[in-house]
Write a protein that holds these residues in place. Structure first.
Motif, PDB file in Angstrom:
ATOM      1  N   CYS A  10      32.667  -5.767  55.385  1.00 50.46           N
ATOM      2  CA  CYS A  10      33.758  -6.462  55.201  1.00 50.46           C
ATOM      3  C   CYS A  10      34.754  -6.085  56.603  1.00 50.46           C
ATOM      4  O   CYS A  10      35.491  -6.914  56.752  1.00 50.46           O
ATOM      5  CB  CYS A  10      34.256  -5.749  53.995  1.00 50.46           C
ATOM      6  N   TRP A  14      36.497  -9.108  58.682  1.00 49.70           N
ATOM      7  CA  TRP A  14      37.662  -9.309  58.672  1.00 49.70           C
ATOM      8  C   TRP A  14      38.397  -9.111  60.155  1.00 49.70           C
ATOM      9  O   TRP A  14      39.340  -9.950  60.710  1.00 49.70           O
ATOM     10  CB  TRP A  14      38.497  -8.364  57.886  1.00 49.70           C
ATOM     11  N   TRP A  64      43.539   5.049  50.634  1.00 51.19           N
ATOM     12  CA  TRP A  64      44.066   3.701  50.920  1.00 51.19           C
ATOM     13  C   TRP A  64      44.850   3.681  52.422  1.00 51.19           C
ATOM     14  O   TRP A  64      44.721   2.743  53.010  1.00 51.19           O
ATOM     15  CB  TRP A  64      44.744   2.814  49.696  1.00 51.19           C
ATOM     16  N   PHE A 136      44.023  -6.031  56.395  1.00 55.03           N
ATOM     17  CA  PHE A 136      42.908  -6.546  55.452  1.00 55.03           C
ATOM     18  C   PHE A 136      41.693  -5.809  55.758  1.00 55.03           C
ATOM     19  O   PHE A 136      40.645  -5.679  54.922  1.00 55.03           O
ATOM     20  CB  PHE A 136      42.775  -7.931  55.538  1.00 55.03           C
ATOM     21  N   SER A 140      39.959  -3.995  53.150  1.00 56.37           N
ATOM     22  CA  SER A 140      38.713  -4.569  52.272  1.00 56.37           C
ATOM     23  C   SER A 140      37.431  -3.590  52.380  1.00 56.37           C
ATOM     24  O   SER A 140      36.625  -3.714  51.447  1.00 56.37           O
ATOM     25  CB  SER A 140      38.291  -5.995  53.122  1.00 56.37           C
ATOM     26  N   SER A 141      37.267  -3.000  53.634  1.00 58.37           N
ATOM     27  CA  SER A 141      36.379  -1.964  53.861  1.00 58.37           C
ATOM     28  C   SER A 141      36.385  -0.997  52.591  1.00 58.37           C
ATOM     29  O   SER A 141      35.343  -0.480  52.202  1.00 58.37           O
ATOM     30  CB  SER A 141      36.584  -1.496  55.154  1.00 58.37           C
ATOM     31  N   TRP A 143      37.949  -1.383  49.898  1.00 56.03           N
ATOM     32  CA  TRP A 143      37.455  -1.998  48.470  1.00 56.03           C
ATOM     33  C   TRP A 143      36.178  -2.227  48.093  1.00 56.03           C
ATOM     34  O   TRP A 143      35.752  -1.945  47.327  1.00 56.03           O
ATOM     35  CB  TRP A 143      38.267  -3.285  48.188  1.00 56.03           C
ATOM     36  N   ALA A 144      35.491  -2.441  49.408  1.00 54.18           N
ATOM     37  CA  ALA A 144      34.076  -2.671  49.570  1.00 54.18           C
ATOM     38  C   ALA A 144      33.252  -1.550  49.068  1.00 54.18           C
ATOM     39  O   ALA A 144      32.237  -1.451  48.249  1.00 54.18           O
ATOM     40  CB  ALA A 144      33.492  -3.455  50.557  1.00 54.18           C
ATOM     41  N   ARG A 147      33.793  -0.629  45.330  1.00 57.39           N
ATOM     42  CA  ARG A 147      33.212  -1.724  44.572  1.00 57.39           C
ATOM     43  C   ARG A 147      31.757  -1.691  44.512  1.00 57.39           C
ATOM     44  O   ARG A 147      30.987  -1.589  43.416  1.00 57.39           O
ATOM     45  CB  ARG A 147      33.683  -2.888  44.836  1.00 57.39           C
TER      46      ARG A 147
END
Length: 150
Positions: A10, A14, A64, A136, A140-141, A143-144, A147
């Motif tokens: 990710c 991005w 974050w 982002f 996104s890194s 978040w991935a 997740r």
């Protein structure tokens, strides 16, 4: 050897998109005759892919704001490597036309040529693309990682 993770993927994608679109914003501002200007979006995207994988997505699983900082740091590295690449390409173009007296002058001029490209990229639109894209990439890194795990 590092294993591939979704966080690295990710971040790499991005930051590659960020590099491509930031270079698209830089192209109209470049002076005429800059060697490699036509392939700048591909070069910036390639450096973004590499740096996103190796820098931004390297340490997921933190807070974050640290992920955001990693993304911004990756964008700065991507742009510095892109400037350096274009500086070397322009220096080689000028060296083939015998514009330098010796190798020391040519080597020093790499920084000067990179500075010309960096000066051309000093605009609000480029900064906005870099900041938003880098944010982002970092987020996104993270978040991935949360997740999908390792």
């Amino acid at each position: 050897m590092q294993i591939p993770t979704m966080a690295k993927l990710c971040a790499a994608l991005w930051l590659a998109f960020t590099g491509f679109f930031a270079a698209q914003e830089i192209l109209p501002n470049l002076p005429d005759g800059v060697e490699g200007a036509g392939v700048l979006p591909v070069i910036a995207a390639s450096f973004g892919l590499l740096i996103g994988w190796r820098v931004v997505g390297l340490y997921p699983g933190r807070r974050w704001h640290e992920a955001l900082n990693d993304g911004l740091r990756g964008a700065v590295y991507m742009m510095l490597w892109s400037y350096g690449f274009l500086g070397v390409a322009q220096m080689l173009k000028l060296a083939s036309r015998m514009r330098y007296r010796d190798i020391g002058e040519a080597t020093i001029d790499i920084v000067g040529q990179a500075a010309i490209v960096a000066q051309a990229s000093m605009s609000l639109s480029v900064a906005a693309v870099l900041i938003v894209g880098a944010a982002f990439a970092g987020l996104s890194s993270e978040w991935a990682h949360r997740r999908f795990g390792r």
